[in-house]
Design an enzyme around this catalytic site. Structure first.
Site, short mmCIF file in Angstrom:
data_model
loop_
_atom_site.label_atom_id
_atom_site.label_comp_id
_atom_site.label_asym_id
_atom_site.label_seq_id
_atom_site.Cartn_x
_atom_site.Cartn_y
_atom_site.Cartn_z
N SER A 1 37.61 33.40 43.79
CA SER A 1 39.09 34.24 43.93
C SER A 1 37.78 35.38 45.07
CB SER A 1 38.85 35.08 41.92
OG SER A 1 37.63 36.31 42.45
N THR A 2 38.53 36.02 45.92
CA THR A 2 38.01 36.68 46.79
C THR A 2 37.29 37.68 46.59
OG1 THR A 2 40.38 37.41 47.93
CG2 THR A 2 38.57 38.16 48.78
#
Length: 282
Positions: free
Chosen positions: A34-35
Site C-alpha cells: 500500500s502507499t
C-alpha cells in the site's frame, strides 16, 4: 498388445504427465504494497521481489514472472486488483503451478479473502500458494490441513457477514426503504441508496398502465413499445413478461414489496419512501 485406441490414450497420458511435471517447477511471484507501507517500512516492492527471487532460486523454481500491485490496500479483494488479474490470466493458461508471496497478508489482509483466493486457485487451476517467510505451505498435507481450518473459520465469517447484510436489508424494507437490487424502469438509485424518479422513464411506465386500462393485451403493449423504439431499462426489447413486471410492481404505486426466504419466510409490503409514479387504485 494394446489396441491403437488404448495406445493413443497411453501416449496422451504420458504427454500430459510430462507437461504437468514441467509446469510443476514454474512459479509466479506476487508482490503488493500500500502507499502507506511503502513510505513507512523497509518491505516495499523491491524488498519483496528480492526475497521471492532468492526463495525461488533456492527451491529450484523457474520464475515465470513477478507481478506487482503498487499502492493497493490489502482490504481490496485480490480479483479486483489489476496486478492479480494478470496472475489469474497466467493461471488460466496453465503457465505455472506455484504462487509465491513474501507474506500471506500480501494476498489479502482479510482472512476470508485470502483463504477463498487460495481455495479458488487450488480448485480451479491446481495452483498452490507459498509464503517465502512463513512456514505454512499449501503444497504440503500439513499446510493444506492448516488452511482447511482457516477456511472453516473464513466460511463462518462469511455466513455471519451474510446474515448481517440480509438482516439489514430486511430492516430497511420494513421501514419502506429500497433494500437492494437494480432500480426498476422509472427510477434510479439516489446517493443514499433509495429511489428517485426518472421523468422520461416514468412516462413509459404511465403509458404501459394506460394501454392496459384500454384493454390491450401484454403482447400488444410489448409490440407497440418495440415498434416505437422505446427501450427497456436495459436497452433491450419488450416482451409480455417485461410488461407484466411493470404492471405487477407495487413500487410504482409508492410501496415496497419483498419476500425474504432466509431464516424463515418473511413477506414485506409497506408504504415506501420513493415517490409514486402511478396513483394507487381505489
Amino acid at each position: 498388445m494394446a489396441s491403437k485406441r488404448v495406445a493413443r490414450l497411453q501416449s496422451q497420458t504420458k504427454q500430459q504427465a510430462e507437461e504437468k511435471q514441467i509446469v510443476a517447477r514454474k512459479a509466479v511471484g506476487y508482490v503488493r504494497v500500500s502507499t502507506d507501507e511503502q513510505a513507512s517500512t523497509g518491505y516495499g516492492m523491491e524488498a519483496q521481489e528480492k526475497a521471492i527471487r532468492a526463495f525461488a532460486e533456492s527451491q529450484g523454481y523457474e520464475l515465470v514472472d513477478v507481478i506487482k500491485d503498487a499502492g493497493i490496500s490489502g482490504a481490496t479483494k485480490p480479483e479486483d486488483r489489476p496486478g492479480f488479474l494478470k496472475v489469474l490470466q497466467l493461471a488460466e493458461k496453465k503457465a505455472f503451478s506455484v504462487l509465491l508471496v513474501w507474506k500471506f497478508d500480501r494476498l489479502a489482509r482479510n482472512l476470508a479473502y485470502a483463504v477463498t483466493t487460495v481455495n479458488a486457485l487450488q480448485d480451479q487451476y491446481n495452483i498452490t500458494l507459498r509464503s517465502v517467510t512463513e512456514p505454512i505451505d499449501t503444497a504440503t498435507p500439513m499446510g493444506q490441513t492448516i488452511f482447511a481450518v482457516l477456511a472453516g473459520m473464513a466460511a463462518q465469517e462469511r455466513v455471519t457477514i451474510t446474515q448481517r447484510t440480509l438482516a439489514g436489508k430486511k430492516e430497511k424494507a420494513q421501514r419502506g426503504g429500497f433494500a437492494g437490487g437494480p432500480a426498476p424502469l422509472g427510477y434510479a438509485r439516489d446517493k443514499d441508496g433509495g429511489l428517485q424518479v426518472v421523468a422520461e422513464e416514468a412516462e413509459t411506465v404511465r403509458r404501459i398502465y394506460t394501454l392496459r386500462k384500454q384493454g390491450r393485451k401484454l403482447q400488444e403493449i410489448a409490440d407497440t413499445l418495440n415498434a416505437e423504439g422505446v427501450p427497456t431499462k436495459r436497452g433491450g426489447l419488450w416482451y409480455p413478461g417485461t410488461v407484466r413486471y411493470i404492471l405487477d410492481n407495487p413500487k410504482y404505486q409508492g410501496y415496497v414489496e419483498y419476500y425474504f426466504r432466509w431464516d424463515g419466510e418473511n413477506y414485506v409490503l409497506t408504504k415506501g419512501k420513493q415517490e409514486a409514479i402511478i396513483p394507487k387504485a381505489g
